[in-house]
Design an enzyme around this catalytic site. Structure first.
Site, short mmCIF file in Angstrom:
data_model
loop_
_atom_site.label_atom_id
_atom_site.label_comp_id
_atom_site.label_asym_id
_atom_site.label_seq_id
_atom_site.Cartn_x
_atom_site.Cartn_y
_atom_site.Cartn_z
N ASN A 1 0.90 -1.15 0.00
CA ASN A 1 0.00 0.00 0.00
C ASN A 1 0.95 1.21 0.00
O ASN A 1 1.80 1.31 0.87
CB ASN A 1 -0.83 -0.10 1.29
N SER B 1 6.63 -3.04 9.37
CA SER B 1 8.10 -2.99 9.30
C SER B 1 8.72 -4.26 8.72
O SER B 1 9.77 -4.71 9.19
CB SER B 1 8.70 -2.67 10.68
N GLU C 1 -3.92 3.15 10.09
CA GLU C 1 -3.96 4.62 10.02
C GLU C 1 -5.39 5.12 9.85
O GLU C 1 -5.75 6.20 10.32
CB GLU C 1 -3.03 5.09 8.89
N GLY D 1 5.30 1.47 10.46
CA GLY D 1 5.83 2.81 10.20
C GLY D 1 7.22 3.05 10.75
O GLY D 1 7.83 2.17 11.37
N GLU E 1 -1.60 -6.59 11.13
CA GLU E 1 -0.61 -5.52 11.23
C GLU E 1 -0.67 -4.91 12.63
O GLU E 1 -1.48 -4.01 12.89
CB GLU E 1 -0.90 -4.44 10.19
N HIS F 1 -7.16 -0.17 7.55
CA HIS F 1 -5.73 -0.02 7.86
C HIS F 1 -5.59 0.73 9.18
O HIS F 1 -6.42 1.59 9.49
CB HIS F 1 -5.00 0.71 6.73
N LYS G 1 0.27 4.21 0.60
CA LYS G 1 -0.18 5.27 1.54
C LYS G 1 -0.31 6.62 0.82
O LYS G 1 -0.71 6.65 -0.34
CB LYS G 1 0.76 5.35 2.74
P1 PGA Z 1 5.56 -0.39 7.00
O1 PGA Z 1 4.00 -0.24 6.66
O2 PGA Z 1 6.03 -1.65 6.29
O3 PGA Z 1 6.18 0.84 6.42
O4 PGA Z 1 5.69 -0.51 8.47
C1 PGA Z 1 3.16 -1.35 6.73
C2 PGA Z 1 1.73 -0.94 6.56
O5 PGA Z 1 1.31 0.11 7.05
O6 PGA Z 1 0.98 -1.68 5.90
#
Ligand code: PGA
Length: 264
Positions: free
Chosen positions: A12, A219, A102, A178, A172, A100, A14
């Site tokens: 994704n 991550s 976020e 992040g 997640e 998600h 973002k």
């Molecule tokens: P990240 O993001 O791999 O940068 O931690 C994962 C996600 O938000 O799906």
């Protein structure tokens, strides 16, 4: 019990990548992944809304599945700022990412809203990619399993076992996502994937619930991707930052493909 029959790898992007940057990314990724049989790997990219139409032109010929980062739950109406399922369908989107972290924790979405989106996605023939995960506080309180079960039971309320055959889940953990996130250990990820699998089987039975792919995200990087995929209950990876360079995503894919193959 049925099992997912492919490796699932996706990203994704973002609120990153303009239309031009998305096109360039998909063009490179498509060329990198051209030799990988898609009955072995589901490769998907979820760009920004404004890039979707252009992205479709690159994704379709390269057999990259296209997703949207969110979707409104009504076909049309007075919902300023929302995107209708009909609009996504018109572009050729197949996967709709729902819930998600976020969206849940920065923008305040609830399990009930995610549920409406999941049901709407099924109504329109999309694959809902429902994202779930506990916060750091919930983990510290020892209630991660309960939170995951609640997010699944609420988010998937009213979904039938037949519909569930088209469902994907991303685990997640919020504390892992992040720049300030710490990736889950492979043991922790495995344990939570097993909790999710048991809940899905409880909800939909072994044939449907056993075959739903459960992807780990948070991550994921070049160092931990292989060991995560080696875990029995991890069916794929949902990668953020480390996937946004097509060359690097290709390196991760090449690393994990054989490990996934050995596991079967
Ligand atoms: P990240 O993001 O791999 O940068 O931690 C994962 C996600 O938000 O799906």
């Amino acid at each position: 019990m049925a099992r997912p029959d492919k490796l699932y790898i996706g990203t994704n992007t973002k609120m990153y990548k303009t239309i031009a940057q998305t096109a360039d990314f998909l063009d490179k990724l498509g060329r990198h992944a051209a030799d990988i049989p898609r009955d072995k790997m589901e490769l998907f990219v979820i760009p920004s809304f404004t890039a979707l139409e252009t992205a479709a032109k690159y994704a379709a010929p390269a057999h990259i599945v296209l997703g949207a980062q969110n979707m409104g739950w009504e076909d049309e109406g007075q919902f300023t700022g929302e995107i209708s399922p009909l609009m996504l369908k018109e572009i050729g989107v197949r996967v709709v990412e729902i819930g998600h972290s976020e969206r849940r924790h920065v923008l305040g979405e609830t399990d009930e809203q995610e549920n409406r989106k999941v049901l709407c996605a099924f109504r329109h023939g999309f694959v809902p990619l429902l994202c779930i995960g506990e916060t750091g506080t919930e983990k510290d309180a020892g209630i991660s399993d309960e939170i995951l079960r609640i997010q699944l039971k609420r988010g998937l309320h009213g979904v039938t076992p037949i519909q569930a055959k088209e469902l994907w889940i991303a685990y997640e953990p919020v504390w892992a996502i992040g720049v300030s996130g710490i990736p889950a250990s492979k043991e922790y990820a495995e344990e939570k994937h097993q909790v999710i699998r048991r809940t899905l089987v409880e909800l939909f039975g072994g044939e449907s619930g056993g075959a739903i792919p459960i992807l780990y995200g948070g991550s994921v990087n070049n160092e931990n991707a292989s060991s995560l995929i080696a875990m029995p209950a991890v069916d794929g990876l949902f990668i953020g930052r480390c996937a946004w360079d097509a060359d690097n995503l290709n390196r991760i894919i090449r690393d994990v493909m054989p490990i996934w193959g050995n596991k079967r």
